[in-house]
Design an enzyme around this catalytic site. Structure first.
Site, PDB file in Angstrom:
ATOM      1  N   CYS A 183      29.031  28.595  46.088  1.00  0.00           N
ATOM      2  CA  CYS A 183      27.961  27.611  46.253  1.00  0.00           C
ATOM      3  C   CYS A 183      27.387  27.194  44.898  1.00  0.00           C
ATOM      4  O   CYS A 183      27.151  26.009  44.654  1.00  0.00           O
ATOM      5  CB  CYS A 183      26.873  28.159  47.179  1.00  0.00           C
ATOM      6  SG  CYS A 183      26.248  29.786  46.724  1.00  0.00           S
ATOM      7  N   ASN A 184      27.190  28.155  44.008  1.00  0.00           N
ATOM      8  CA  ASN A 184      26.706  27.808  42.676  1.00  0.00           C
ATOM      9  C   ASN A 184      27.777  27.024  41.916  1.00  0.00           C
ATOM     10  O   ASN A 184      27.468  26.091  41.165  1.00  0.00           O
ATOM     11  CB  ASN A 184      26.369  29.070  41.882  1.00  0.00           C
ATOM     12  CG  ASN A 184      25.251  29.870  42.518  1.00  0.00           C
ATOM     13  OD1 ASN A 184      24.255  29.301  42.947  1.00  0.00           O
ATOM     14  ND2 ASN A 184      25.411  31.186  42.604  1.00  0.00           N
TER      15      ASN A 184
END
Lengths: 342, 342, 342, 342
Positions: free
Chosen positions: B150-151
């Site tokens: 996600c990052n």
């Protein structure tokens, strides 16, 4: 011990209330006057019910205060207003100002960042910058001390000693910072509503935040040359606390050692072991600033961390620390309560 | 329209629940199987009461699933476990994996960051990296798509096009990021308790966060040379949302123009006007990624912002976007609900 | 002043840390021993970094403590465990227990609510119930004081004096209460994760919350007859603070007057004007309990409000208040710091 | 399908934005006009950036709207203002009003609670009360529907059927309720700042909350006699969600059975098993109302729970549900998206 008589101008904001909170258990201070122009006539308990058990003077206008009875005033008024109020105070009154009005020594720089000429030029040059650990001797003998910006304090603690020691590259400093909501004060603004702040994160005043003027002034002084850093502030969905994450070019081990030595005798700077990073929640409500140093994976680069409570070490606690010095009290008097966690 | 039959392996975590939430109103998918080894036998309503109105199959073990009835599975299992489960699935089953197991193309890099040999080397090379806007054609024909970190997704959207276009200096990229709590999953850990997370901010896994391996892989590919960035992730006291603030060397106008052109036809990338920066709360619950560009005050430097919902565009929404392509559906099917604010 | 030597058994939980926080600035106590079985060998700074500046003994097992050096122990262990530990302590050691183990005077009632026989029946009868304002004289001479449940304290302050005075109908008491997350302790449970607690509200343990046993015991004693109330606790998305909203049959004016008189001399009970109601945030971090009384619109009915900080007046602050009495110190020593707001 | 043309008067508040959010994916509605007097000229993206991807008309003043092009308007204006605006609209325009102005059928009751005479008496009597599940047939043929108070809806779902069935004692109803911050709207008020709301809990408008007028009206109608309940609302440190905890005299089994039967065919009322209680976070962003029933430990008494999202089922979702009926659409059109959790 006879207690020093304290006035607080602008007691209806968060920094005013925080001063009252801290002075309530201070062994050498007692509150003699509280002002708040729009709330004059109210009791402090009406404005800040958490303080309802304290025996405090009513809020009055500044004009109603008898300053001959006061040893020191904390001035927690908006910038610009402050200059005019402070100029009109008795010339022998000790003042700790929490606004931005006396932080910048160069009037031209003030005018550039705040958009108008300074109204009290003589006092501007007289004021001592209130970062206690760097201006301690000057503060001790000062009549007017200018409290630092809360973000500005957070960034200076880790960086100034490194610039002084020549341990980091002055042209490659990036300060990325998250700050709690109380820093915006208590005035009602749409952007500070719970619905607008909670459960999210965003940057504000990108590339034009006024606390950069303080970085420029103090970093340049420390480096002995002009220093301009990058700086981005974000609004944190939390009431208190600032964390600065800072990217510099320099060696982590040398940096950690230098900071540890620089702050070894300081009661309010807590140095973490190399590789650890602080939490804002671990300084909440206290006058501590926690510093961390970690080696970046990019060779020759280091990540610094600095955490403090914007209302305490970033404002009202710092102000009391400075006032303690100005009044000849122990510097840490009234300021040693541990953080409140959780 | 006949709906495609979907299985979700690991439905008892947040990304599993988020897949169910999104598929519930998806016009081309229906859920045929849900697995959760430790909660097998439970109903989804017991595990996630917010979904209690849906008519869903009971949670079963993976062994109980008849995969001949399934068109595509989402695999939302922990890393390492995933490799073993995925290797054992029928060879003609379409798979969108949400774990870290198939993101890194080089087995040596995988072993370095995850601390053990990969158990499914053949599939590792077969997998397509799931950043839809960059691997769209490969994804359309892929059997196994590896969802991104996600990052990692948050950082790649603003940076990859700039490296491809040669608009930024590859050796001076600093990604500073804050991420919501749900990214840590639903397992009970002291550090994720409300008391430990709320009302504060801190960095974690400093200089050793695994999502850096994805940056290295994709940035180096985009630049055509090895790229190593600095990256710090912070835990945000909010459930959803990631904001990356990125410092680069390059011209803000050129950068904004290039990103605007690159994403002009993309439905899920919302480009903000030059000088504006996004809020995570304005993408919450949606599949959008909002991008901002601002000129730094240091000449020749630019600050980039990227915001997305870690559970949607950073995980389950991205997975459905990829599955839509793999199943020949409209890429945005089921994904156009606006963000939920406040 | 010579400081009394204090031991804290179970220092790795929130109430343990809160005891340390409060004792750090206490003029008459100093910490001589800290135990935490699973964390023995760690420093308190590792377990609670907010306390990292304090000079504290390392965490040890209970077996390692030399109790001859200790004047008083606070016991902050889980219930049931506590009985066994406390039975084995030296018979002349003063003990303030924060668990549920010695709150209920009737062994049968204990067994009914806690599901097993009590292991230390003799001590159970010896223990004094720790609601200071009601058992002050007994506490002064007690060897073992049983801290109250945090919710139980919140409900008793407004109700007990009214039952004693016969001002409310004993069979029509409804206590509806919201309590902060820290009351659940620091152990990792799915239901206490930030993602599961923040941004929402729910009731828990409906009609079977154990703190009702304390209400039954103390309300019945106050009324001189059996009293059974309705009680519902809700989990608040906040770390600290309990607010009880209580519906009773009785006259608001008479009730307000009676409570104001009853608590006129009490330093920690802050009575609000008739018609006003308290906020939990206005007692945060402090040992105050704020009480409000409002007339219901249904004739002859009154709504009562009681707010306190579950970790302070509901647990560790109450414990120190009781210890102050047991050690012959000023009852408010170390406890007068104002609340932390915001 | 041809879409109905929708106008939203007062689109710059939270309920206005929520209408836009829900209509964005509604199969039978499209937005033709948006008004906001003070923000006229702005784009919706400027006022609500989360909606920036939508193709929407600019905000205009009400005077600029061509109502001949509109099939139905949602009126999301402040009370009192609403009466004047609504009176001036074309007489054949369908209107769903979200203010308090047309909820009370008796002009004297309106004047008593709102402090002034009603300005549109004829329309007040024409308006249908918008609690869909109870006024469905009237709403279908209504021209003007008055949306309910958000708290009022939460309390009515569990209570009205029980009063109709005679299963509870009408004179012993106590509704204790906690409500999210967004219910207070987007106007800047000190009391709604993040610093003032987060990390705490308090009651407001004790014994004089205006939503009680709706309870009186609807409960009395259901019971066939005058019913006056006790009611206390608390402000929750969360943006969305209302939980009502309700104390009644009646049998839990009979009550649960009656509610289960009453709502068996309703798509938006989710009945929990006997003994379970709902969370507000499990309805967030959705049009569901979750109901729970538990037996109190006091014999013959029952505790009811009702949870909904104040901006959806309590306001904008309810409004769309009613508009669907008025326009001959499927009642659930556009409203079936599951809740967003976490």
């Amino acid at each position: 011990m006879t207690k020093h008589k304290i006035g607080i101008l602008g007691a209806s904001g968060y920094t005013g209330a925080e001063l009252v909170r801290l002075i309530a258990t201070h062994p050498g201070m007692q509150i003699a006057a509280l002002t708040a122009d729009r709330k004059a006539g109210s009791s402090m308990a009406e404005v800040f019910p958490h303080l309802r058990h304290l025996d405090l003077p009513r809020l009055v206008t500044i004009g109603e205060v008898d300053f001959t009875e006061i040893d020191l005033v904390f001035c927690a008024l908006p910038h610009a207003t402050t200059q005019q109020v402070v100029s009109a105070l008795p010339r022998d009154l000790k003042i700790v100002d929490l606004s931005a009005d006396f932080r910048l020594r160069d009037p031209a720089v003030y005018a550039q960042w705040y958009g108008h000429e300074h109204f009290a030029l003589d006092m501007q040059t007289e004021a001592v910058y209130g970062l206690t650990e760097f201006y301690r001797d000057d503060i001790r003998s000062a009549r007017l001390v200018a409290g630092t910006g809360c973000n500005a304090a957070t960034g200076q603690y880790p960086i100034v000693p490194l610039l002084e020691a020549g341990l980091i590259e002055p042209d490659q400093i990036i300060i990325d910072l998250a700050t709690g909501v109380s820093g915006a004060g208590r005035s009602a603004k749409e952007g500070m509503l719970h619905s607008e702040v909670s459960e999210g994160f965003h940057a504000y005043n990108v590339a034009r935040h006024r606390h950069m003027a303080e970085f420029d002034q103090e970093f340049s002084k420390a480096a002995g040359r002009a220093v301009v850093c990058s700086f981005t502030a974000h609004l944190l969905p939390a009431n208190r606390g600032i964390l600065a994450t800072i990217y510099v070019k320099g060696d982590a081990g040398a940096i950690h050692g230098a900071l540890a030595r620089r702050y070894a005798g300081e009661r309010f700077i807590r140095m973490l072991p190399l590789g650890e990073s602080p939490h804002t929640r671990h300084v909440r409500g206290s006058n501590f600033c926690d510093l961390g140093v970690a080696s970046d994976r990019r060779a020759g680069r280091t990540i610094l961390f600095s955490a403090l409570d914007n209302l305490v070490k970033g404002a009202s606690g710092q102000a009391i620390q400075n006032a303690n010095l100005m009044l000849g009290l122990d510097e840490s008097a009234g300021l040693m309560a541990p953080p409140l966690f959780p």
